[in-house]
Design a protein around this motif. Structure first.
Motif, mmCIF file in Angstrom:
data_model
loop_
_atom_site.group_PDB
_atom_site.id
_atom_site.type_symbol
_atom_site.label_atom_id
_atom_site.label_comp_id
_atom_site.label_asym_id
_atom_site.label_seq_id
_atom_site.Cartn_x
_atom_site.Cartn_y
_atom_site.Cartn_z
ATOM 1 N N GLU A 134 0.830 -1.213 0.000
ATOM 2 C CA GLU A 134 0.000 0.000 0.000
ATOM 3 C C GLU A 134 0.859 1.255 0.000
ATOM 4 O OE1 GLU A 134 -3.674 2.080 2.478
ATOM 5 O OE2 GLU A 134 -3.085 0.017 2.914
ATOM 6 N N ASP A 135 0.527 2.160 -0.921
ATOM 7 C CA ASP A 135 1.195 3.455 -1.061
ATOM 8 C C ASP A 135 2.647 3.353 -1.536
ATOM 9 O OD1 ASP A 135 -0.626 5.555 -0.720
ATOM 10 O OD2 ASP A 135 -0.677 5.271 1.442
ATOM 11 N N TYR A 136 2.989 2.274 -2.222
ATOM 12 C CA TYR A 136 4.321 2.174 -2.813
ATOM 13 C C TYR A 136 4.209 1.798 -4.290
ATOM 14 C CZ TYR A 136 6.849 2.920 1.486
ATOM 15 O OH TYR A 136 7.370 3.507 2.614
ATOM 16 N N TRP A 137 5.119 2.373 -5.085
ATOM 17 C CA TRP A 137 5.036 2.294 -6.542
ATOM 18 C C TRP A 137 6.362 1.854 -7.152
ATOM 19 C CZ3 TRP A 137 0.451 4.220 -9.005
ATOM 20 C CH2 TRP A 137 -0.462 4.819 -8.117
ATOM 21 N N TYR A 138 6.278 0.989 -8.133
ATOM 22 C CA TYR A 138 7.427 0.751 -9.002
ATOM 23 C C TYR A 138 7.619 2.000 -9.858
ATOM 24 C CZ TYR A 138 6.953 -4.270 -7.972
ATOM 25 O OH TYR A 138 6.882 -5.485 -7.356
ATOM 26 N N LEU A 139 8.846 2.232 -10.269
ATOM 27 C CA LEU A 139 9.137 3.343 -11.177
ATOM 28 C C LEU A 139 9.944 2.806 -12.358
ATOM 29 C CD1 LEU A 139 9.441 6.245 -12.160
ATOM 30 C CD2 LEU A 139 11.278 6.572 -10.483
ATOM 31 N N TYR A 140 9.410 3.004 -13.552
ATOM 32 C CA TYR A 140 10.113 2.640 -14.784
ATOM 33 C C TYR A 140 10.413 3.924 -15.554
ATOM 34 C CZ TYR A 140 9.311 -2.339 -14.129
ATOM 35 O OH TYR A 140 9.335 -3.622 -13.645
ATOM 36 N N ASN A 148 15.560 2.148 -24.219
ATOM 37 C CA ASN A 148 14.842 1.142 -23.437
ATOM 38 C C ASN A 148 14.366 1.705 -22.105
ATOM 39 O OD1 ASN A 148 15.369 -1.106 -25.276
ATOM 40 N ND2 ASN A 148 17.491 -0.911 -24.622
ATOM 41 N N THR A 149 13.374 1.044 -21.539
ATOM 42 C CA THR A 149 12.836 1.408 -20.234
ATOM 43 C C THR A 149 13.616 0.664 -19.155
ATOM 44 O OG1 THR A 149 10.640 1.662 -21.217
ATOM 45 C CG2 THR A 149 10.746 1.489 -18.830
ATOM 46 N N GLN A 150 13.995 1.375 -18.086
ATOM 47 C CA GLN A 150 14.753 0.759 -16.999
ATOM 48 C C GLN A 150 14.016 0.921 -15.679
ATOM 49 O OE1 GLN A 150 18.995 1.765 -16.939
ATOM 50 N NE2 GLN A 150 18.899 2.451 -19.071
ATOM 51 N N MET A 151 14.098 -0.111 -14.822
ATOM 52 C CA MET A 151 13.398 -0.076 -13.541
ATOM 53 C C MET A 151 14.244 0.588 -12.465
ATOM 54 S SD MET A 151 11.764 -3.163 -11.225
ATOM 55 C CE MET A 151 13.259 -3.434 -10.245
ATOM 56 N N TYR A 152 13.650 1.542 -11.776
ATOM 57 C CA TYR A 152 14.293 2.197 -10.635
ATOM 58 C C TYR A 152 14.459 1.169 -9.518
ATOM 59 C CZ TYR A 152 15.100 6.362 -7.635
ATOM 60 O OH TYR A 152 15.622 7.335 -6.827
ATOM 61 N N ASP A 198 11.129 -6.042 -3.304
ATOM 62 C CA ASP A 198 11.273 -7.418 -2.835
ATOM 63 C C ASP A 198 10.817 -8.453 -3.851
ATOM 64 O OD1 ASP A 198 8.613 -6.863 -2.660
ATOM 65 O OD2 ASP A 198 8.437 -7.155 -0.499
ATOM 66 N N LYS A 199 10.191 -8.001 -4.957
ATOM 67 C CA LYS A 199 9.853 -8.932 -6.037
ATOM 68 C C LYS A 199 9.600 -8.146 -7.316
ATOM 69 C CE LYS A 199 4.875 -9.220 -4.992
ATOM 70 N NZ LYS A 199 3.754 -10.156 -4.734
ATOM 71 N N PRO A 200 9.800 -8.767 -8.461
ATOM 72 C CA PRO A 200 9.605 -8.056 -9.732
ATOM 73 C C PRO A 200 8.138 -7.681 -9.931
ATOM 74 C CG PRO A 200 10.803 -10.126 -10.044
ATOM 75 C CD PRO A 200 10.266 -10.151 -8.669
ATOM 76 N N LEU A 201 7.924 -6.665 -10.731
ATOM 77 C CA LEU A 201 6.567 -6.280 -11.101
ATOM 78 C C LEU A 201 5.896 -7.404 -11.887
ATOM 79 C CD1 LEU A 201 4.267 -4.154 -11.555
ATOM 80 C CD2 LEU A 201 5.503 -3.451 -13.611
ATOM 81 N N GLU A 202 4.684 -7.733 -11.501
ATOM 82 C CA GLU A 202 3.898 -8.712 -12.234
ATOM 83 C C GLU A 202 2.711 -8.002 -12.873
ATOM 84 O OE1 GLU A 202 2.794 -11.884 -9.630
ATOM 85 O OE2 GLU A 202 4.863 -12.482 -9.206
#
Length: 477
Positions: A134-140, A148-152, A198-202
């Motif tokens: 909750e209240d946390y976001w992946y950033l690409y 290419n797109t890179q993950m923060y 703690d885990k990749p974006l699904e």
């Protein structure tokens, strides 16, 4: 060839009926009868209007056709409450988050839920994608000059989104080339409440949703999706609709990236009133799915005619395209594709004398026909227009053939996951996980660092509990 249009910024594609009515009245007073919607959920003005003409309307933020210095924020607010969603990401949460962003951004920002399919996830320069926390976001990140797109390497806290985006804009002069460089520069510039990835974006695969007509929400509400084939929305109709929204205490109208808009929260007792309102004005709310799943450039007659030609062929051959989306683009626009299948128009060779050449096209499709993979496969190149319908039908058949096999693969993967155990270390105070495979970038702990090799001074990245507060746990994957 498409032409550049003036844009009105609509942050997150969300505006109130009062705001839309104000926009309609403003552009109407300047002699316009229609407005259009852009792929970034902004409003487009068919007729060129300069900044001076709109200066009397202090609430409007106009971006002139040749100005690329201001971008609109895209959000999946339109999907909240009506399509699959991450549990904590409610409509109200979107509105609070959108409020924190500045009125002007140089970079394209996307704020999206990975569990919906209507709004693309990766078409921005800065792509915030909701996580399960909750209240946390992946950033690409994909800066304008990046290929290419890179993950923060950290999850971003909801109330730090604008701070992080602003910091990235401020370091553009450094010409960062990697996401690690961006992370270091942002970390030096601002304090944030990051969380370890703690885990990749699904991103689950969902068929493209039907977004038109009157549809039920819960027990006593409805949502209405409206789509104009030519993307020229009559101002007089929109003004009357805004008044009806106000009478029904409807607070927000949402623009989609597909040149349409959605009204949510129509009371059950007003459903008939809305249907009569649409019927008396001859508004069609039952376009074929063949019509709705196309993304084409605005104000491009050639692209619109090509779409009509292809849709007509699909219709005549009774072809199903359920779950697929199509895009038309040309050599003059470096676009980030976000459809399953792309029809790409080639640049014509320079003509010698009066010699005329026919347009040719390439066909590309996304890996697994899922645009969120961001990987496109070339199907054919340099084909004539008359060959396109048959080739698109061929791709449609390939999609349905592959769809079944993909499900079987997913089932096998799920079965294997059930028997796979993963050892991690979990903070007993706040339940944050330390996964040795990922390390902890927020504290300069490299991936594949064994927990026992962490310094005794190591603290939880979220609650700052000591290393001794972590216990080994086994997760079933």
């Amino acid at each position: 060839m498409s032409k550049q249009l003036n844009r009105l910024i609509v942050r997150g594609g969300v505006l109130s009926p009062g705001e839309l009515k104000y926009i309609c009245e403003s552009v109407e007073s300047l002699g316009q009868k229609t407005i259009s919607f852009g792929s970034r959920q902004d409003i487009l003005l068919p007729k060129k209007i300069n900044q001076e003409e709109l200066s009397q309307f202090d609430k409007l933020q106009l971006v002139e056709a040749d100005d690329t210095g201001t971008e609109n924020i895209v959000s999946s607010y339109v999907c909240a409450d009506i399509f699959p969603s991450t549990s904590w990401l409610t409509g109200d949460r979107y509105l609070y988050l959108l409020e924190q962003f500045r009125s002007k951004s140089k970079l394209k920002i996307n704020l999206t839920d990975p569990k919906q399919r209507l709004v693309p996830l990766f078409t921005g320069n800065i792509n915030f994608i909701a996580s399960e926390h909750e209240d946390y976001w992946y950033l690409y990140v994909r800066l304008p000059e990046w290929k290419n797109t890179q993950m923060y390497p950290a999850l971003i806290y909801s109330w730090d989104l604008d701070k992080v985006e602003t910091a990235i804009e401020n370091i553009l002069q450094e010409e960062p080339e990697t996401i690690e460089m961006i992370f270091d520069l942002v970390s030096d510039a601002i304090d944030t409440n990051n969380r370890t990835v703690d885990k990749p974006l699904e991103v689950p695969f969902y068929p493209f949703p039907y977004f038109e007509g009157m549809n039920k929400i819960g027990m006593d509400k409805y949502w209405l999706g409206l789509y104009w084939r030519n993307n020229k929305y009559d101002i007089s109709f929109l003004k009357e609709m805004c008044e009806l929204c106000s009478e029904n205490k409807i607070g927000k109208i949402s623009i989609t990236p597909w040149k349409s808009f959605v009204v949510k929260g129509i009371p059950k007792e007003s459903k008939l009133v809305w249907e009569k309102f649409l019927g008396k004005r001859g508004i069609n709310v039952r376009h074929s799915m063949l019509e709705l799943n196309w993304h084409i450039p605005v104000a491009n007659k050639d692209a619109l005619n090509l779409k009509k030609y292809l849709v007509s062929n699909f219709d005549q051959n009774d072809i199903s395209t359920y779950g697929l989306t199509f895009g038309i683009t040309d050599y003059s626009k470096a676009a980030y594709y976000f459809t399953s299948i792309v029809v790409e128009k080639n640049k014509q060779p320079e003509m010698i004398g009066n010699f005329q050449t026919r347009d040719t096209y390439n066909l590309l499709y996304a890996k697994n026909f899922d645009p969120n993979t961001r990987q496109y496969i070339m199907h054919v190149q340099d084909v004539d227009k008359v060959e396109l319908p048959g080739l698109l039908m061929e791709l449609s058949q390939l999609y349905f053939d592959q769809l079944g096999s993909e499900k079987e693969v997913e089932k096998e993967a799920e079965t294997k996951k059930e028997t796979t155990a993963l050892e991690v270390y979990q903070c007993t105070d706040c339940l944050t996980i330390y996964d040795e495979a990922f390390g902890d970038i927020t504290q300069d702990i490299a991936p594949k660092t064994v927990f026992n090799d962490l310094p005794e001074s190591y603290e939880c990245s979220l609650c700052e509990a000591s290393k001794s507060s972590f216990q080994k746990v086994v997760l079933v994957k």
